[in-house]
Design a protein around this motif. Structure first.
Motif, mmCIF file in Angstrom:
data_model
loop_
_atom_site.group_PDB
_atom_site.id
_atom_site.type_symbol
_atom_site.label_atom_id
_atom_site.label_comp_id
_atom_site.label_asym_id
_atom_site.label_seq_id
_atom_site.Cartn_x
_atom_site.Cartn_y
_atom_site.Cartn_z
ATOM 1 N N LYS A 9 39.615 41.562 38.156
ATOM 2 C CA LYS A 9 39.350 40.705 39.317
ATOM 3 C C LYS A 9 38.338 41.372 40.245
ATOM 4 C CE LYS A 9 41.661 38.645 43.342
ATOM 5 N NZ LYS A 9 41.033 37.324 43.243
ATOM 6 N N ASN A 26 43.738 40.985 36.581
ATOM 7 C CA ASN A 26 44.283 39.645 36.702
ATOM 8 C C ASN A 26 44.844 39.186 35.350
ATOM 9 O OD1 ASN A 26 44.385 37.110 38.482
ATOM 10 N ND2 ASN A 26 43.456 36.351 36.596
ATOM 11 N N LYS A 33 48.736 39.699 39.525
ATOM 12 C CA LYS A 33 47.702 40.726 39.631
ATOM 13 C C LYS A 33 48.357 42.092 39.404
ATOM 14 C CE LYS A 33 44.791 37.567 41.201
ATOM 15 N NZ LYS A 33 45.695 36.417 41.136
#
Length: 209
Positions: A9, A26, A33
């Motif tokens: 991410k 992610n 997460k």
């Protein structure tokens, strides 16, 4: 145990505490997460691999490993984050040469820096994500769910360990510079191998496009 694929991410660095970074992974087919605390050098190396427009004048350590591997026909097939002990993630690099597969133990930050350079997928096991994954969805009521507006504060706590007393502002404002000035600053930052600064300047230039 089932494997879950992860994407990167981004990298969050503390605006208030120098030298602290969190790599945010992610879940590909989900909302969780996985934040992993990494060092400054590894953060720069990962940022360079993510930012295609920044080319180091000399190979970084992970670039050297990639060049070495290419020369001897070694391919990184995948990276697996396979263990979590006392807050430390352990990873394996799955390599192949002449159809012979090898498993190499590695720090997670190094493994991911190499995965990016080989375009190799990153996985973890379900039990690790169940244990260390966090939800950053808006409007949730679950105990593990955080409002999206609190994401930055959550990551900041992960980076600093919640130590609000020791924070000092270190961010630099690039909005006051012209595009021409930023281009010169970017070239200078890359030449001096200050890739954290280069990435910040590149972000400001990208906002203006």
């Amino acid at each position: 145990m089932s494997l879950i694929r992860l994407n990167i991410k981004g990298i969050s660095y503390s605006q208030t505490q120098n030298g602290a970074y969190a790599l945010i992974l992610n879940e590909v087919d989900g909302d969780r997460k996985l934040p992993i605390i990494i060092g400054a050098f590894e953060a720069q190396s990962i940022a360079i691999a993510l930012e295609k427009e920044i080319k180091p004048p000399r190979p970084l350590t992970h670039d050297l490993f990639k060049n070495f591997s290419d020369r001897y026909d070694i391919v990184v097939k995948q990276v697996i984050i396979h263990k979590l002990v006392d807050g430390v993630f352990y990873s394996s690099i799955i390599c192949e040469r002449e159809e012979i597969e090898e498993i190499i133990d590695a720090r997670t930050s190094d493994a991911i820096a190499l995965a990016l350079r080989f375009n190799a997928p990153i996985f973890t096991y379900k039990d690790i994500l169940d244990s260390a994954g966090v939800y950053l969805k808006a409007g949730g009521t679950d105990d593990k769910t955080h409002d999206i507006g609190k994401e930055e504060a959550l990551i900041e706590d992960l980076i600093t360990g919640g130590d609000k007393e020791s924070k000092k502002a270190v961010s630099e404002d690039y909005t006051k510079f012209s595009n021409k000035e930023l281009d010169k600053m970017l070239a200078k930052a890359v030449a001096s191998e200050d890739y954290e600064k280069a990435a910040s300047i590149r972000d400001e230039l990208s906002k203006r496009q």
